[in-house]
Design an enzyme around this catalytic site. Structure first.
Site, mmCIF file in Angstrom:
data_model
loop_
_atom_site.group_PDB
_atom_site.id
_atom_site.type_symbol
_atom_site.label_atom_id
_atom_site.label_comp_id
_atom_site.label_asym_id
_atom_site.label_seq_id
_atom_site.Cartn_x
_atom_site.Cartn_y
_atom_site.Cartn_z
ATOM 1 N N SER A 1 0.825 -1.204 0.000
ATOM 2 C CA SER A 1 0.000 0.000 0.000
ATOM 3 C C SER A 1 0.865 1.263 0.000
ATOM 4 O O SER A 1 0.592 2.225 -0.735
ATOM 5 C CB SER A 1 -0.920 -0.022 1.228
ATOM 6 N N ARG B 1 15.828 -7.796 15.287
ATOM 7 C CA ARG B 1 15.980 -7.004 16.517
ATOM 8 C C ARG B 1 17.373 -6.374 16.407
ATOM 9 O O ARG B 1 18.337 -7.072 16.145
ATOM 10 C CB ARG B 1 15.914 -7.880 17.763
ATOM 11 N N CYS B 2 17.452 -5.082 16.562
ATOM 12 C CA CYS B 2 18.738 -4.399 16.377
ATOM 13 C C CYS B 2 19.070 -3.593 17.625
ATOM 14 O O CYS B 2 18.400 -2.610 17.941
ATOM 15 C CB CYS B 2 18.651 -3.498 15.152
ATOM 16 N N THR C 1 1.597 -5.348 14.922
ATOM 17 C CA THR C 1 2.099 -6.320 15.901
ATOM 18 C C THR C 1 0.949 -7.210 16.335
ATOM 19 O O THR C 1 -0.170 -6.723 16.519
ATOM 20 C CB THR C 1 2.718 -5.628 17.139
ATOM 21 N N ASP D 1 0.614 -8.371 19.130
ATOM 22 C CA ASP D 1 0.345 -8.094 20.552
ATOM 23 C C ASP D 1 -0.722 -7.030 20.767
ATOM 24 O O ASP D 1 -1.307 -6.958 21.847
ATOM 25 C CB ASP D 1 1.624 -7.628 21.262
ATOM 26 N N ASP E 1 -0.368 -4.049 21.513
ATOM 27 C CA ASP E 1 -0.032 -3.304 22.739
ATOM 28 C C ASP E 1 0.454 -1.882 22.451
ATOM 29 O O ASP E 1 1.297 -1.346 23.169
ATOM 30 C CB ASP E 1 1.036 -4.071 23.541
ATOM 31 N N GLY F 1 2.545 -13.036 24.283
ATOM 32 C CA GLY F 1 2.181 -11.866 25.092
ATOM 33 C C GLY F 1 3.049 -11.835 26.343
ATOM 34 O O GLY F 1 2.633 -12.285 27.398
ATOM 35 N N ARG F 2 4.280 -11.349 26.182
ATOM 36 C CA ARG F 2 5.224 -11.364 27.309
ATOM 37 C C ARG F 2 4.824 -10.372 28.402
ATOM 38 O O ARG F 2 4.944 -10.645 29.574
ATOM 39 C CB ARG F 2 6.645 -11.046 26.823
ATOM 40 N N GLU G 1 -12.797 -20.980 29.867
ATOM 41 C CA GLU G 1 -13.238 -20.946 31.263
ATOM 42 C C GLU G 1 -12.399 -19.954 32.070
ATOM 43 O O GLU G 1 -12.892 -19.300 32.979
ATOM 44 C CB GLU G 1 -13.152 -22.337 31.895
ATOM 45 N N LYS H 1 -19.830 -29.183 34.466
ATOM 46 C CA LYS H 1 -18.794 -29.033 33.426
ATOM 47 C C LYS H 1 -17.925 -30.280 33.410
ATOM 48 O O LYS H 1 -17.626 -30.848 34.477
ATOM 49 C CB LYS H 1 -17.898 -27.835 33.749
ATOM 50 N N HIS I 1 5.085 -19.300 18.235
ATOM 51 C CA HIS I 1 5.346 -18.582 16.977
ATOM 52 C C HIS I 1 4.361 -18.908 15.864
ATOM 53 O O HIS I 1 4.305 -18.183 14.868
ATOM 54 C CB HIS I 1 6.774 -18.851 16.508
HETATM 55 P P1 ATP Z 1 6.769 -6.464 18.648
HETATM 56 O O1 ATP Z 1 6.400 -6.122 20.075
HETATM 57 O O2 ATP Z 1 5.609 -6.851 17.818
HETATM 58 O O3 ATP Z 1 7.902 -7.427 18.540
HETATM 59 P P2 ATP Z 1 8.224 -3.980 18.605
HETATM 60 O O4 ATP Z 1 8.449 -2.958 17.571
HETATM 61 O O5 ATP Z 1 7.698 -3.496 19.929
HETATM 62 O O6 ATP Z 1 7.278 -5.084 17.974
HETATM 63 P P3 ATP Z 1 10.861 -4.441 19.728
HETATM 64 O O7 ATP Z 1 11.783 -5.609 19.613
HETATM 65 O O8 ATP Z 1 10.510 -3.941 21.086
HETATM 66 O O9 ATP Z 1 9.563 -4.820 18.875
HETATM 67 O O10 ATP Z 1 11.513 -3.216 18.946
HETATM 68 C C1 ATP Z 1 11.875 -3.365 17.578
HETATM 69 C C2 ATP Z 1 13.187 -2.708 17.317
HETATM 70 O O11 ATP Z 1 13.080 -1.294 17.598
HETATM 71 C C3 ATP Z 1 14.336 -3.184 18.200
HETATM 72 O O12 ATP Z 1 14.938 -4.353 17.704
HETATM 73 C C4 ATP Z 1 15.278 -2.011 18.117
HETATM 74 O O13 ATP Z 1 15.995 -2.049 16.901
HETATM 75 C C5 ATP Z 1 14.319 -0.820 18.088
HETATM 76 N N1 ATP Z 1 14.142 -0.271 19.453
HETATM 77 C C6 ATP Z 1 13.459 -0.817 20.475
HETATM 78 N N2 ATP Z 1 13.543 -0.074 21.578
HETATM 79 C C7 ATP Z 1 14.308 1.010 21.251
HETATM 80 C C8 ATP Z 1 14.790 2.150 21.963
HETATM 81 N N3 ATP Z 1 14.505 2.341 23.252
HETATM 82 N N4 ATP Z 1 15.565 3.034 21.289
HETATM 83 C C9 ATP Z 1 15.870 2.831 20.003
HETATM 84 N N5 ATP Z 1 15.463 1.783 19.284
HETATM 85 C C10 ATP Z 1 14.699 0.861 19.882
#
Ligand code: ATP
Length: 320
Positions: A22, A72-73, A126, A128, A130, A171-172, A188, A214, A250
């Protein structure tokens, strides 16, 4: 605004591809160029950027995952990482960035804006759900339906064998997914991190339910509540019932997005591009009721989204 970038960060969610499609097609319709960033914020740091045209997003609307991949970075959380990412944005002449992800992704996006002044728009995706500022997120509806598909089958077994099934869903930290799944399944018990329920009271209610006729029960729990195998074992020990555990994990992240997730992704993606064209600097798109909307990007991660307590109480009443 001439060229925009799009990145998927955080956990993958079904409908991310529909959102990318999109964004690309709305942007090209408005004579913008689009580049895709690979593997989340890692791709911004490592300059993994490639252009996206109309055909590059063909045949993906019905696919889960993300063609841009995600990662995740940790480095983006550091000053050095942010500076590298800003360098890439400037080097590739990216005038606006659309980030598809969850609240963590939007924290990163916010920092990128503060460091570069380049407009950023968040698209909430996401399983989640959230993220504050939107009733729902891309992928949430799909994950709920994927869980229901499996638990409906588990219920057949639970009924036949007169068992208690504990079903763990993702849902951590938050229980939006568990609540929606449990409510729709008529479970339930619904165990969420936000509301404390001790095993003793669960067992008491299970026993009361059996006295009322039940013969089987489904307990849906969010992974953040605790160790599901210990909880299942504890219920078995205290009640003597045949208790089994299924962890959906997953499996809930993948698969074709539902109509709801696709429609939301189509709309969110287009709105994100329109906001950039209108000069928005730091927003997240969302939906309230049936209405598309947007909020300040920081609201999405600074504000804690409330769990629907009314739904939770209603689930309790309906499962009696
Ligand atoms: P989901 O909860 O669905 O996994 P999300 O976007 O909340 O999605 P996260 O792993 O919390 O998932 O964040 C995704 C990426 O965003 C992280 O891998 C990191 O690269 C970046 N990130 C997260 N928190 C921060 C922060 N405080 N500052 C800068 N970058 C961040």
């Amino acid at each position: 605004m001439k060229r925009i970038g799009v990145v998927t960060a955080g956990g993958d969610a079904p409908g991310m591809n529909a959102a990318i499609r999109s964004i690309v097609r709305t942007a090209i319709f408005n004579e913008l160029e689009v580049v895709g960033v690979e593997r989340g914020y890692a791709g911004l740091i490592e300059e993994k950027i490639h252009s996206l045209d109309i055909r590059s997003v063909s045949g993906i609307i019905n696919h889960g995952g993300t063609i841009l991949r995600t990662a995740r970075c940790e480095e983006i959380k550091t000053e050095k990482g942010i500076q590298k990412a800003v360098h890439t944005l400037k080097n590739y002449k990216i005038d606006g960035l659309i980030v598809i992800g969850g609240d963590g992704s939007f924290r990163g996006a916010s920092e990128l804006y503060e460091a570069s002044g380049i407009p950023v728009i968040g698209v909430p995706a996401t399983i989640d759900n959230d993220v504050a500022g939107t009733d729902t997120t891309i992928g949430f509806d799909t994950a709920v339906n994927t869980a229901l598909f499996t638990i409906d089958r588990i219920r057949d077994t639970a009924t036949s064998h007169e068992r208690v099934f504990v079903v763990e869903v993702m849902g951590r930290k938050r229980g939006f997914l568990a609540l929606a799944v449990g409510f729709a399944e008529g479970a339930e018990f619904i165990l969420v991190p936000e509301i404390k329920l001790d095993v003793e009271s669960i067992c008491k209610k299970l026993e009361q339910g059996r006295k009322k006729g039940k013969t089987s029960e489904i307990i849906v729990m969010a992974e953040g509540v605790g160790d599901s195998s210990l909880i299942a074992e504890e219920i078995r020990k205290r009640t003597g019932y045949d208790v089994r555990l299924t962890i959906l994990g997953h499996a809930l992240r993948g698969g074709p997005p539902t109509a709801h997730s696709r429609i939301l992704a189509n709309q969110f993606g287009a709105l994100a591009v329109e906001l950039l064209l209108k000069g928005a600097k730091k927003k997240m798109v969302g939906i309230r009721g049936q209405k598309l909307t947007w909020v300040d990007l920081d609201y999405s991660w600074k504000q804690k989204k409330d769990l629907n307590q009314h739904l939770y109480r209603l689930a309790e009443i309906l499962s009696s």
